[in-house]
Scaffold this active site. Structure first.
Site, PDB file in Angstrom:
ATOM      1  CE  LYS A  52      52.033  16.687  60.003  1.00 19.85           C
ATOM      2  NZ  LYS A  52      52.660  16.076  58.804  1.00 19.85           N
ATOM      3  CG  HIS A 140      48.674  10.961  54.200  1.00 24.38           C
ATOM      4  ND1 HIS A 140      48.820  12.213  54.725  1.00 24.38           N
ATOM      5  CD2 HIS A 140      48.702  10.106  55.254  1.00 24.38           C
ATOM      6  CE1 HIS A 140      48.926  12.129  56.038  1.00 24.38           C
ATOM      7  NE2 HIS A 140      48.856  10.857  56.376  1.00 24.38           N
TER       8      HIS A 140
END
Length: 259
Positions: A52, A140
């Site tokens: 990722k 996030h």
């Protein structure tokens, strides 16, 4: 087979079934947990089979890897924020890595030069709240928690991007060695579908790796970042990535790349 993804709830939710041997036909995985500010550069030496990374890092990685059309983080209403203390004049900005999509968006947006400090993303909000930095670029779960630090949002860069382009914001991408892309696509899609079918299955794994988040924040994080684009990037998702990297290349911020 070596895989690397973040300990954030969206990634642990998505990859739980895959790395626990629950996806039929998938190999056993050696898992590295690392945030994208780490994997964006760690992947340069080809140490992972699946990893990722930020979409912003793709121009430096596509010689050895290919984009997997699922498993990543792309959507609407999920972009990074610039946060600061109320009334603070901004000269220094803390950012979570110089090859993150968040920082690339910031550079496309900012018309004023700032002093940039690259630090781990979990240190940004405490650093801004304490006065160590004037502002911070947060990603996030910070979308849900920055007010707890007494901070205010200057700009939502995801909203800015959507207003500029009408496209979703491409944040995190999954890349694989070229020979693995087809198989990896099938494995990851199955892992996503299994996570959706039984959310409780991954709960302990997600909470074990989450950074002291309560259940509401974890659930909000997953629902925001795990969406239809996670299952299938599709034409709109690819166009979002293409437009981001084309605009960045035109501004001489990244090397030109053909997606």
């Amino acid at each position: 087979m070596k895989i690397a993804f973040s300990p954030c709830p969206n990634d642990t939710f998505v990859f739980h079934a895959l790395v626990h041997g629950l996806v039929p036909g998938a190999p056993e995985f050696d898992v590295t947990f690392a945030d994208v500010d780490v994997t964006n550069t760690a992947a340069l030496d080809g140490r992972f089979d699946l990893v990722k990374v930020s979409y912003a890092a793709l121009p430096w990685l596509l010689e050895d890897y290919r984009l997997v059309p699922c498993g990543g983080a792309l959507g609407r209403g999920c972009g990074p924020l610039v946060v600061t203390r109320p009334g603070q004049r901004i000269e220094t900005v803390a950012v979570p890595g110089d090859r993150t999509t968040a920082y690339l968006l910031f550079r496309l947006w900012a018309s004023t030069p700032y002093q940039i400090k690259v630090i781990p993303f979990n240190e940004i909000m405490p650093g801004v709240a304490s006065g160590r930095f004037d502002a911070g670029l947060v990603i996030h779960e910070a979308r849900f928690t920055y007010q707890r630090y007494g901070l205010t949002s200057v700009v939502d860069l995801g909203q800015w991007w959507e207003e500029q382009t009408g496209l979703p914001i491409p944040l995190g991408a999954i890349i694989a060695r070229p020979s693995l892309v087809d198989d990896a696509t099938g494995w990851i899609r199955q892992s996503v579908r299994m996570a959706w079918a039984d959310p409780a299955m991954s709960r302990d794994f997600v909470k074990r790796h989450a950074q002291e988040m309560d259940d509401d924040v974890i659930d909000g994080h997953i629902s925001l970042y795990v969406n239809n684009f996670t299952e299938d990037l599709g034409a709109e998702g690819r166009e979002a990535a293409r437009v981001l990297l084309t605009r960045a290349a035109d501004a001489n911020l990244v090397p030109a790349v053909d997606l």
